[in-house]
Design a protein around this motif. Structure first.
Motif, short mmCIF file in Angstrom:
data_model
loop_
_atom_site.label_atom_id
_atom_site.label_comp_id
_atom_site.label_asym_id
_atom_site.label_seq_id
_atom_site.Cartn_x
_atom_site.Cartn_y
_atom_site.Cartn_z
N ASP A 76 0.83 -1.21 0.00
CA ASP A 76 0.00 0.00 0.00
C ASP A 76 0.87 1.26 0.00
O ASP A 76 0.57 2.22 -0.71
N ALA A 77 1.94 1.26 0.80
CA ALA A 77 2.82 2.41 0.85
C ALA A 77 3.52 2.63 -0.49
O ALA A 77 3.65 3.77 -0.95
N GLY A 78 3.96 1.54 -1.13
CA GLY A 78 4.61 1.68 -2.43
C GLY A 78 3.67 2.21 -3.49
O GLY A 78 4.04 3.11 -4.27
N ARG A 79 2.45 1.69 -3.53
CA ARG A 79 1.49 2.17 -4.52
C ARG A 79 1.11 3.63 -4.26
O ARG A 79 0.99 4.42 -5.20
N TYR A 80 0.92 3.98 -3.00
CA TYR A 80 0.56 5.36 -2.68
C TYR A 80 1.69 6.31 -3.05
O TYR A 80 1.44 7.41 -3.59
N ALA A 81 2.94 5.92 -2.76
CA ALA A 81 4.07 6.79 -3.11
C ALA A 81 4.18 6.98 -4.61
O ALA A 81 4.41 8.10 -5.09
N LEU A 82 4.02 5.90 -5.39
CA LEU A 82 4.09 6.04 -6.85
C LEU A 82 2.95 6.91 -7.37
O LEU A 82 3.14 7.69 -8.31
N ASP A 83 1.76 6.78 -6.78
CA ASP A 83 0.64 7.60 -7.21
C ASP A 83 0.90 9.07 -6.90
O ASP A 83 0.61 9.95 -7.73
N ALA A 84 1.46 9.37 -5.71
CA ALA A 84 1.77 10.76 -5.37
C ALA A 84 2.84 11.33 -6.30
O ALA A 84 2.76 12.48 -6.74
N LEU A 85 3.85 10.53 -6.62
CA LEU A 85 4.90 10.97 -7.53
C LEU A 85 4.33 11.21 -8.93
O LEU A 85 4.67 12.21 -9.59
N GLN A 132 12.42 8.44 15.11
CA GLN A 132 12.71 7.07 15.52
C GLN A 132 13.84 6.44 14.73
O GLN A 132 14.21 5.30 14.97
N GLY A 133 14.40 7.18 13.77
CA GLY A 133 15.52 6.67 12.98
C GLY A 133 15.11 5.90 11.75
O GLY A 133 15.98 5.37 11.03
N ASP A 134 13.81 5.81 11.45
CA ASP A 134 13.35 5.09 10.27
C ASP A 134 13.34 6.04 9.07
O ASP A 134 12.85 7.17 9.16
N ALA A 135 13.88 5.57 7.96
CA ALA A 135 13.91 6.40 6.75
C ALA A 135 12.53 6.42 6.10
O ALA A 135 11.86 5.39 5.99
N GLU A 136 12.12 7.61 5.63
CA GLU A 136 10.81 7.77 5.00
C GLU A 136 10.91 8.72 3.82
O GLU A 136 11.75 9.63 3.80
N LEU A 137 10.07 8.48 2.83
CA LEU A 137 9.95 9.40 1.70
C LEU A 137 9.09 10.57 2.12
O LEU A 137 7.97 10.38 2.58
N ARG A 138 9.61 11.77 1.93
CA ARG A 138 8.91 12.97 2.37
C ARG A 138 8.53 13.84 1.18
O ARG A 138 9.18 13.82 0.14
N CYS A 139 7.47 14.60 1.40
CA CYS A 139 7.00 15.59 0.43
C CYS A 139 7.20 16.97 1.05
O CYS A 139 6.70 17.26 2.14
N LYS A 140 7.97 17.79 0.36
CA LYS A 140 8.25 19.15 0.83
C LYS A 140 7.47 20.13 -0.03
O LYS A 140 7.44 20.02 -1.26
N TYR A 141 6.84 21.10 0.59
CA TYR A 141 5.98 22.04 -0.12
C TYR A 141 6.09 23.41 0.54
O TYR A 141 6.54 23.55 1.69
N GLY A 153 6.80 5.19 4.63
CA GLY A 153 7.84 4.82 5.56
C GLY A 153 8.59 3.58 5.12
O GLY A 153 8.29 2.98 4.09
N HIS A 154 9.58 3.18 5.92
CA HIS A 154 10.38 1.98 5.66
C HIS A 154 11.06 2.03 4.29
O HIS A 154 11.04 1.05 3.54
N VAL A 155 11.65 3.18 3.96
CA VAL A 155 12.29 3.38 2.65
C VAL A 155 13.77 3.08 2.76
O VAL A 155 14.45 3.59 3.66
N ASP A 156 14.27 2.24 1.85
CA ASP A 156 15.71 1.96 1.79
C ASP A 156 16.42 2.80 0.74
O ASP A 156 17.60 3.11 0.90
N SER A 157 15.73 3.15 -0.34
CA SER A 157 16.36 3.98 -1.37
C SER A 157 15.29 4.57 -2.28
O SER A 157 14.24 3.95 -2.51
N PHE A 158 15.58 5.78 -2.78
CA PHE A 158 14.71 6.47 -3.74
C PHE A 158 15.61 7.01 -4.84
O PHE A 158 16.50 7.82 -4.59
N GLN A 159 15.39 6.52 -6.07
CA GLN A 159 16.26 6.88 -7.19
C GLN A 159 15.43 7.45 -8.34
O GLN A 159 14.28 7.04 -8.56
N VAL A 160 16.05 8.39 -9.08
CA VAL A 160 15.35 9.08 -10.17
C VAL A 160 16.26 9.14 -11.39
O VAL A 160 17.45 9.46 -11.28
N LEU A 161 15.70 8.84 -12.56
CA LEU A 161 16.35 9.07 -13.85
C LEU A 161 15.44 9.97 -14.68
O LEU A 161 14.21 9.96 -14.51
#
Length: 359
Positions: A61-70, A167-176, A189-197
């Motif tokens: 669910d988190a992966g699908r939501y993040a891709l939809d937001a992107l 808490q030290g957990d990596a998360e994808l954030r949206c800055k506005y 949450g629970h993000v290990d890496s975010f890459q863009v081409l």
């Protein structure tokens, strides 16, 4: 006189029944405890399996939501309010920008002050767009990545990056950018890496010809010979000819981790955010696109991980692409023969980085 002797009905014969011996009692108790232990083990196993399924579903669910937001933010970056801006300004900043292996502050402006402490080489994706509707709330047609409306007198921003929470957990954030200052909210949450081409359109047909990272685009811009005698004129020329305006699509890769799993299931596993085709010198110069599960787990428990990716097209990339570079200036030294007319064709485009694997 003889009497028949019949047993009195009120008299009973007492029968002695033997009880359980200590050995029999111990055997019965052991068997009962074994059955109880087996039932408890089944219950614990079922509970753990159910919790793992819930964690895996939450990861999906988190992966699908993040891709939809992107995807929504990238498509909105190509938005133009034609009623308010019937003609595009060629010197306007590009709608897309990015950074490789960087992070951002929570409330700092834009991407002007990146932090070098990136989580596993995660990138930054910055998208700007024009608002619609009258201030202060607009018409609701253009929303930033946090869901706030942007009116026509504002420039909207949606910036995605990875940072650690309290808490030290990596998360994808949206800055506005809000009404008074900048802010940032968690997307996943629970993000290990975010890459863009970024898909560059090198022939002006609106379709990407090759995919490069942000550092490659910045290198192409740095190689441009800018026209102008003042810094402002050269900055305007750079905004007009920037290769960021040639970006026709954006390719994103997101690596998330979920429930714990057996260490042997991921001992030799390698996660490719853009597939094994993006390898060699390309991957070596782009940290975070190739991550080994053993390095991510370290001394902690092994985790289930999954790569989520998408390719998102910019709707009007063709209309914002600069048609040609300025013509070369004629020589200033007086020639010995009659001067030839200055060249009228466009300046040759700078060389583009070697092609990357198409998605």
């Amino acid at each position: 006189m003889t009497h028949d002797r019949h047993p009195c009905p009120c008299q009973h014969q007492h029968q002695h029944q033997p009880g359980f011996t200590i050995a029999e009692f111990m055997v019965a108790m052991v068997l009962g405890l074994a059955v109880l232990l087996a039932a408890g083990s089944l219950l614990i196993g079922a509970t753990r399996a159910h919790a793992a399924l819930l964690d895996a579903a939450e990861m999906d669910d988190a992966g699908r939501y993040a891709l939809d937001a992107l995807a929504r933010a990238v498509r909105l970056a190509g938005h133009v309010d034609w009623a308010a801006h019937p003609a595009l300004d060629p010197a306007a900043p590009a709608a897309v920008a990015g950074l490789d292996a960087a992070s951002l502050t929570y409330a700092g402006p834009g991407i002007e002050a990146p932090l070098p402490l990136a989580v596993n080489g995660s990138d930054v994706l910055a998208l700007r767009f024009a608002g619609t509707g009258a201030p202060p709330d607009g018409d609701g047609g253009t929303l930033d990545c946090a869901g706030f409306p942007v009116h026509r007198d504002q420039e909207g921003w949606s910036i995605f990056y990875v940072a650690r929470n309290a808490q030290g957990d990596a998360e994808l954030r949206c800055k506005y950018r809000g009404a008074g200052n900048w802010s940032s909210d968690a997307v996943a949450g629970h993000v290990d890496s975010f890459q863009v081409l970024y898909g560059l359109d090198t022939d002006g047909d609106g379709a990407p010809n090759r995919y490069v990272n942000a550092s490659a685009i910045r290198a192409l811009d740095a190689a441009l010979v800018l026209a102008g005698s003042t810094p402002d004129e050269r900055d305007a020329d750079l905004r007009t000819r920037s290769h960021w305006k040639r970006v026709a699509s954006v390719r994103v890769g997101l690596l998330l981790h979920g429930p714990r799993q057996a260490a042997e299931n991921s001992a030799n596993l390698v996660h490719w955010l853009f597939g094994p085709g993006y390898d060699g010198a390309l991957a070596a110069a782009d940290p975070g696109v190739r991550l080994a599960a053993a390095d991510l787990d370290g001394d902690s428990d092994a985790r289930l991980r999954k790569v989520y990716g998408a390719v998102i097209a910019l709707p009007i990339a063709l209309s914002v692409l600069p048609s040609a570079a300025p013509p070369a200036a004629p020589p200033t030294a007086p020639p010995a023969s009659p001067p030839a007319s200055p060249p009228t064709g466009p300046r040759a485009a700078p060389p583009i980085a070697p092609p990357l694997a198409a998605p």
